[in-house]
Design a protein around this motif. Structure first.
Motif, mmCIF file in Angstrom:
data_model
loop_
_atom_site.group_PDB
_atom_site.id
_atom_site.type_symbol
_atom_site.label_atom_id
_atom_site.label_comp_id
_atom_site.label_asym_id
_atom_site.label_seq_id
_atom_site.Cartn_x
_atom_site.Cartn_y
_atom_site.Cartn_z
ATOM 1 N N GLY A 53 0.801 -1.228 0.000
ATOM 2 C CA GLY A 53 0.000 0.000 0.000
ATOM 3 C C GLY A 53 0.823 1.261 0.000
ATOM 4 O O GLY A 53 0.294 2.358 -0.241
ATOM 5 N N GLN A 54 2.146 1.099 0.199
ATOM 6 C CA GLN A 54 2.959 2.319 0.348
ATOM 7 C C GLN A 54 3.032 3.112 -0.958
ATOM 8 O O GLN A 54 3.131 4.325 -0.962
ATOM 9 N N ARG A 57 -2.735 3.660 -2.415
ATOM 10 C CA ARG A 57 -4.048 3.083 -2.089
ATOM 11 C C ARG A 57 -5.079 3.997 -2.734
ATOM 12 O O ARG A 57 -5.196 5.157 -2.369
ATOM 13 N N TRP A 78 -12.912 5.562 4.968
ATOM 14 C CA TRP A 78 -11.748 5.077 4.232
ATOM 15 C C TRP A 78 -10.802 6.213 3.843
ATOM 16 O O TRP A 78 -9.619 6.001 3.589
ATOM 17 N N PRO A 80 -8.996 8.594 5.199
ATOM 18 C CA PRO A 80 -7.648 8.796 5.775
ATOM 19 C C PRO A 80 -6.607 7.813 5.231
ATOM 20 O O PRO A 80 -5.413 8.074 5.270
ATOM 21 N N ARG A 81 -7.061 6.683 4.673
ATOM 22 C CA ARG A 81 -6.119 5.662 4.191
ATOM 23 C C ARG A 81 -5.784 5.852 2.709
ATOM 24 O O ARG A 81 -4.886 5.209 2.183
ATOM 25 N N LEU A 82 -6.526 6.725 2.021
ATOM 26 C CA LEU A 82 -6.407 6.791 0.560
ATOM 27 C C LEU A 82 -5.410 7.846 0.098
ATOM 28 O O LEU A 82 -5.331 8.934 0.651
ATOM 29 N N HIS A 83 -4.683 7.507 -0.974
ATOM 30 C CA HIS A 83 -3.749 8.457 -1.601
ATOM 31 C C HIS A 83 -4.399 9.172 -2.788
ATOM 32 O O HIS A 83 -3.907 10.202 -3.233
#
Ligand SMILES: NC(=O)C1=CN([C@@H]2O[C@H](COP(=O)(O)OP(=O)(O)OC[C@H]3O[C@@H](n4cnc5c(N)ncnc54)[C@H](OP(=O)(O)O)[C@@H]3O)[C@@H](O)[C@H]2O)[C@@H](O)CC1
Ligand SMILES: Nc1ncnc2c1ncn2[C@@H]1O[C@H](COP(=O)(O)OP(=O)(O)OP(=O)(O)O)[C@@H](O)[C@H]1O
Ligand SMILES: [Mg+2]
Length: 284
Positions: A53-54, A57, A78, A80-83
């Protein structure tokens, strides 16, 4: 563009000239190979030091969950986890759904998440341009008709078929320098300052879903380009370079799939070509 110790002087000189030309003339269009090299500059290396995921995402807002009453809350969890977020492929034009998508876009902007807006996400933007006006981490990927709708809604006049570069530049400027990709025989891309054109050989097949492949791959490339930063894109905006890369990749996939499947080519065949096409264009 050959870059090595022997060519360093030439490269340096050409680079200064190019930069002068490109910065001097905001409408400059760069050669294909130069632009492909900018994309190569932003591709992150694969190393054992990275974890899942680095390198990206990416969320896709495509209409399945966005019809539920808790859609915004469910998706916001979701964010906060997404790029990056891709909004539109397969979305549909239902009013309740589009109202949820509007709130999801607002929440994404508040977090500074880059957004790629395609298909019926563009239908929403044509109705409410203020939703993304001035959000310079937005990339729009209209086809011919979607561009015309946007141009009509934002500029009050439909597509100027003669001067595509000027039309894309003006639409981007009117939307506060969001990046706009007008897909077509050649893809024309502008951030309201500079213009790139992608003429990578594609194919004559116009099967549905090719735009989805473009917007999905663009979600990844946007993250990579922003992570790499403008120092890696030679004065061009990272989003402009990312958009060029997604256009070139999609067209190369179409070209390769058509060589194998001809008239029966579908976008599924193109997806199978992503690996070889990416290697051919961007793996040095
Ligand atoms: N994966 C999914 O779920 C996908 C979902 N999708 C969704 O499907 C819906 C319809 O999508 P779309 O793209 O067919 O409709 P749209 O862009 O409104 O065009 C309407 C009319 O404009 C014309 N026309 C089109 N191109 C033209 C051109 N180059 N030059 C000139 N004219 C041109 C052409 O008119 P015709 O020639 O047929 O009279 C066409 O019928 C839409 O909601 C989309 O989001 C799609 O994105 C596919 C993947
Ligand atoms: N006339 C053309 N010649 C070559 N390639 C084209 C042509 N028109 C579009 N393309 C390419 O096809 C891909 C999809 O563009 P298109 O305009 O079909 O998008 P779309 O209508 O949004 O697709 P979708 O059916 O997925 O919604 C892009 O890579 C674009 O560069
Ligand atoms: Mg489309």
């Amino acid at each position: 563009m050959a870059v090595g110790s022997g060519c360093a002087a030439v490269w340096g000189c050409r680079r200064v000239l190019k930069r002068a030309f490109s910065l001097h003339n905001a409408h400059s269009v760069r050669g294909m190979e130069d632009a492909l090299q900018l994309v190569r500059n932003v591709v992150p290396p694969l190393t054992a030091k990275k974890h899942k995921g680095q390198d990206g995402r990416v969320g896709v807002v495509g209409g399945c969950r966005e019809d539920s009453p808790d859609a915004v809350h469910d998706v916001e969890k979701w964010l906060p986890r997404l790029h990056a977020l891709v909004v539109g492929p397969g979305l549909g034009r239902d009013d309740v759904l589009l109202s949820n998508v509007k709130d999801i876009l607002e929440a994404s902007k508040a977090r500074g998440i880059p957004v790629v807006i395609d298909a019926d996400g563009l239908w929403l933007i044509a109705q409410q341009p203020a939703l993304i006006r001035g959000y310079q981490k937005a990339v729009l990927t209209p086809n011919h008709v979607e561009f015309s709708r946007l141009s009509e809604a934002v500029l009050g006049d439909p597509l100027d078929g003669q001067d595509r570069r000027g039309a894309v530049l003006r639409l981007s400027q009117a939307l506060g320098n969001v990046t706009v990709v007008q897909k077509g025989e050649r893809d024309v891309i502008s951030d309201g300052e500079q213009v790139l054109e992608c003429s990578q050989e594609g194919s004559g097949r116009r099967c549905g879903g090719q735009g989805d492949l473009l917007s999905g791959s663009l979600g990844v490339l946007v993250h990579w380009a922003l992570q790499a930063g403008p120092e890696r894109t030679d004065g061009f905006s990272p989003l402009l370079v990312a958009a060029f890369g997604a256009c070139a990749l999609t067209r190369q996939c179409s070209h390769q799939a058509f060589q194998k499947h001809g008239r029966s080519t579908t976008t599924t065949d193109m997806i199978a070509e992503v690996g070889p096409a990416f290697s051919r264009l961007f793996e040095t």
